[in-house]
Design a protein around this motif. Structure first.
Motif, PDB file in Angstrom:
ATOM      1  N   PHE A 156       0.813  -1.214   0.000  1.00 27.65           N
ATOM      2  CA  PHE A 156       0.000   0.000   0.000  1.00 27.65           C
ATOM      3  C   PHE A 156       0.847   1.263   0.000  1.00 27.65           C
ATOM      4  N   SER A 158       4.112   1.691  -1.356  1.00 29.26           N
ATOM      5  CA  SER A 158       4.779   2.050  -2.603  1.00 29.26           C
ATOM      6  C   SER A 158       4.269   1.243  -3.785  1.00 29.26           C
ATOM      7  N   GLY A 159       3.175   0.498  -3.596  1.00 31.04           N
ATOM      8  CA  GLY A 159       2.567  -0.206  -4.721  1.00 31.04           C
ATOM      9  C   GLY A 159       3.461  -1.277  -5.313  1.00 31.04           C
ATOM     10  N   GLN A 165       7.016  -3.388  -9.203  1.00 32.21           N
ATOM     11  CA  GLN A 165       5.763  -2.654  -9.212  1.00 32.21           C
ATOM     12  C   GLN A 165       4.616  -3.629  -9.470  1.00 32.21           C
ATOM     13  N   TYR A 172      -2.703   4.423 -11.443  1.00 34.51           N
ATOM     14  CA  TYR A 172      -2.223   5.755 -11.072  1.00 34.51           C
ATOM     15  C   TYR A 172      -2.826   6.806 -11.994  1.00 34.51           C
ATOM     16  N   TYR A 176      -5.313   6.740  -8.602  1.00 36.34           N
ATOM     17  CA  TYR A 176      -4.889   6.023  -7.395  1.00 36.34           C
ATOM     18  C   TYR A 176      -3.590   6.623  -6.882  1.00 36.34           C
ATOM     19  N   ASN A 178      -0.443   6.238  -3.920  1.00 40.69           N
ATOM     20  CA  ASN A 178       0.144   5.428  -2.850  1.00 40.69           C
ATOM     21  C   ASN A 178      -0.160   6.050  -1.509  1.00 40.69           C
ATOM     22  N   ASN A 179      -0.439   5.187  -0.517  1.00 40.67           N
ATOM     23  CA  ASN A 179      -0.764   5.696   0.810  1.00 40.67           C
ATOM     24  C   ASN A 179       0.525   6.033   1.553  1.00 40.67           C
TER      25      ASN A 179
END
Lengths: 210, 205
Positions: A156, A158-159, A165, A172, A176, A178-179
């Protein structure tokens, strides 16, 4: 004598869930949280802890009858410190970038309470082989938590998983993000809190009394 | 002088041992049930920290660094003992806590009664070892900076444990979901306190 009879197997399997060093015994939290932003350092850290717990348990258990009780802490610390020096030098030789990322936390394995806790609670009073199994079991129980936390944080935060990846670019493009919270150190604490919550709702006997 | 004050403020608030690096968590979670005992442990940590960090600094500077032994004789100037640092640090810490315990017991029984039980615990507190390891990693330049880092990291640790203990004392009166009771909620509270401490990150010193 079979080396893997049911009693020894229990020593190996119990720390994975019902007697997990991180979530039940609450030992070794320091490093468990700090190295878990990415999966790779977490795995390396887990392996190092397995090696150090297993072998220091073994050595202390072999020496247990000749250690004077008054100075046992210092003897234990010296044994653990030499194991950690070995691991640290190996990491620097073979995975230098990970060793840089782990920074002081490799050295902190010495004071990792899992190791001291197991030495005091188990290796001082048991034969070498069961102590070795106990060390491996606790090391694995610790690594599992590390890997779960690191997996969630890397996915969550850095995806990616193991640096690859996994969240596709189209996500993205669709907005979307990244948290960023997951990268923050404090989220690891909250995640472990949630893991404890989940584990205890499945294993009711672990719930603390009021 | 300014540098020394900066290091102190950084180590208390921004690089706080607990909230930024999770160091010393084991005793932090185990001994934070009441404010009184947590103050005792906090003081003991500060005390040991300002003794061990400077001693380890001197050992590093004059014995273990590459070339540090050249004060003895020129033939030692290629010697690099830095791989021994873990062992030397932990030995210093274990010896010092033992020594401090004995000195306090002899000269101040009152202090010994309040601190005594915590001192053996401290030998295996990660915060103390980490104080020395960070001292090595950040390459502090002189004794003033090292002392300021030792004191600051200890004060930061005490601040964290006393505030958690204060929260936990109040927590007794709350209704918490059963599986989360005890240690689970403590983790989450520490996480939230860490988020609050992140507000210090913006300070430039």
């Amino acid at each position: 004598m079979s080396l893997l009879n049911s009693k020894n197997f229990k020593l190996l399997a119990n720390p994975l869930n019902l007697d997990n060093p991180v979530t039940v015994q609450i030992l070794g939290i320091c490093s468990a949280l700090a190295v878990t932003t990415k999966l790779k350092p977490a795995i390396v850290m887990g392996l190092s802890v397995i090696v150090v717990t297993a072998f220091s348990n073994l050595v202390i258990s072999i020496m247990r009858n000749s250690i004077p009780p008054r100075i046992r802490i210092i003897v234990q610390l010296v044994v653990v410190a030499s194991m950690v020096i070995l691991v640290d030098q190996l990491l620097r030789a073979f995975v230098y970038d990970v060793s840089k990322q782990l920074s002081v936390y490799v050295g902190l394995i010495i004071t990792n309470c899992i190791i001291m806790g197991r030495l005091e609670a188990f290796a001082m009073g048991n034969k070498p082989w069961p102590s070795f199994m106990d060390g491996i079991g606790n090391g694995i129980g610790y690594s599992i938590i590390l890997i779960v936390v690191a997996f969630i944080r890397e996915l969550f935060g850095s995806g990616a998983i193991m640096g690859y990846q996994v969240v596709p670019q189209s996500f993205y493009d669709a907005g979307y993000i990244n948290n960023g919270m997951m990268i923050m150190p404090t989220m690891a604490l909250v995640l472990v809190g949630v893991i404890i919550w989940i584990q205890r709702s499945f294993n009711k006997e672990l719930i603390e009394k009021e | 002088m300014q540098e020394i004050i900066n290091i102190f403020i950084r180590s208390v608030f921004i690089d706080n041992m607990i909230f930024a690096f999770f160091i010393g968590m084991c005793s932090y979670l185990a001994v934070s049930k009441t404010v009184k005992t947590s103050i005792g442990l906090g003081v003991a940590v500060i005390f040991v920290q300002i003794i061990t960090v400077p001693i380890n600094y001197l050992l590093l500077e004059y014995i273990m660094k590459p070339g540090a032994l050249s004060w003895m004789s020129d033939s030692f100037k290629d010697v690099d003992l830095s791989f021994l640092s873990f062992m030397v640090y932990i030995a210093t810490i274990a010896a010092m806590t033992q020594l401090v315990e004995m000195i306090i017991e002899k000269f101040s029984p009152a202090l010994y009664n309040s601190l005594g039980i915590f001192l053996p615990l401290i030998a295996v507190n990660c915060a103390i070892l980490a104080g020395s390891l960070f001292m090595e990693q950040r390459e502090y330049k002189n004794m003033g900076e090292v002392l300021s880092w030792g004191l600051g990291s200890g004060v930061g640790w005490m601040l964290a444990i006393v505030s958690l203990a204060a929260v936990r004392e109040k927590l007794k009166y709350n209704k918490i979901p059963a599986p989360l009771r005890g240690i689970g909620i403590t983790f989450i509270i520490t996480g939230l306190m860490g988020i609050a401490f992140m507000s210090f990150l913006g300070i430039k010193v």
